[in-house]
Design an enzyme around this catalytic site. Sequence first.
Site, PDB file in Angstrom:
ATOM      1  N   CYS A  79       0.840  -1.208   0.000  1.00 55.85           N
ATOM      2  CA  CYS A  79       0.000   0.000   0.000  1.00 55.85           C
ATOM      3  C   CYS A  79       0.877   1.260   0.000  1.00 55.85           C
ATOM      4  O   CYS A  79       1.638   1.470  -0.921  1.00 55.85           O
ATOM      5  CB  CYS A  79      -0.988  -0.026   1.160  1.00 55.85           C
ATOM      6  SG  CYS A  79      -2.353   1.148   0.954  1.00 55.85           S
ATOM      7  N   HIS A 184      -3.799  -4.845  -0.202  1.00 52.77           N
ATOM      8  CA  HIS A 184      -3.414  -5.374   1.107  1.00 52.77           C
ATOM      9  C   HIS A 184      -3.515  -6.900   1.110  1.00 52.77           C
ATOM     10  O   HIS A 184      -4.601  -7.453   1.337  1.00 52.77           O
ATOM     11  CB  HIS A 184      -4.341  -4.824   2.197  1.00 52.77           C
ATOM     12  CG  HIS A 184      -4.120  -3.391   2.524  1.00 52.77           C
ATOM     13  ND1 HIS A 184      -3.172  -2.972   3.437  1.00 52.77           N
ATOM     14  CD2 HIS A 184      -4.707  -2.266   2.047  1.00 52.77           C
ATOM     15  CE1 HIS A 184      -3.200  -1.644   3.527  1.00 52.77           C
ATOM     16  NE2 HIS A 184      -4.116  -1.199   2.685  1.00 52.77           N
ATOM     17  N   GLU A 186      -2.544  -8.855   3.388  1.00 55.76           N
ATOM     18  CA  GLU A 186      -2.864  -9.297   4.753  1.00 55.76           C
ATOM     19  C   GLU A 186      -4.361  -9.211   5.051  1.00 55.76           C
ATOM     20  O   GLU A 186      -4.838  -9.757   6.051  1.00 55.76           O
ATOM     21  CB  GLU A 186      -2.062  -8.498   5.787  1.00 55.76           C
ATOM     22  CG  GLU A 186      -2.565  -7.107   6.086  1.00 55.76           C
ATOM     23  CD  GLU A 186      -2.180  -6.053   5.041  1.00 55.76           C
ATOM     24  OE1 GLU A 186      -2.450  -4.867   5.290  1.00 55.76           O
ATOM     25  OE2 GLU A 186      -1.613  -6.425   3.997  1.00 55.76           O
TER      26      GLU A 186
END
Length: 202
Positions: A79, A184, A186
Amino acid sequence: MIGIIDCGMGNIASIKNMLKKAGADSCILSEAKEVENADKLILPGVGSFDVGIGRIRDGGFDQAIFRHVEKGKPLLGICLGMQLLGCASEEGQEKGLGLIPFRSVRFRFGEDSELKIPHMGWDYIRSEGENPLTEGIDDTYRYYFVHSYHALCEKKENVLFTCEYGYEFAAGVVQGCVYGVQFHPEKSHKYGMKLLGNFIRI
């Protein structure tokens, strides 16, 4: 061991947890001197460009990152962390790390467009060419995005992934052992685990 740089601007715990699920040992790096012990680095980030690069430089992480990359060790920016790998951003006045030749620009749509900024939510990506980070990732994979700026690469070969939001933009970048993704992983469940798994194996 994968080191996660902690400058107070990313989803550190979520990344560490996802790496554990993917089978990798990781540690959170709060001091620049710890970087030299890492085999790979992840640079997460949320927030504004100038604040982000300021925290990296104030902590001495910029020089530690340069030394890491000079040794040919992999680095992944996520990001804002990806945007900081470039040369500059329309969001701020400061220079980026300059590890990949691109600058970040704000999304621009026509007056009649109903698209909103930031680009937020799940979206599909497309791999551009063969690379260890793109292995096994096809156009059925989707990732979670939250961003108002995107990379504008000087050279096509630095584009790793693309995404469509009003127009095609670079959702991932690469230069040698340096990688960056705008989304992202994650927060992207099994798709994010696949990408991080690829990074582990590089």
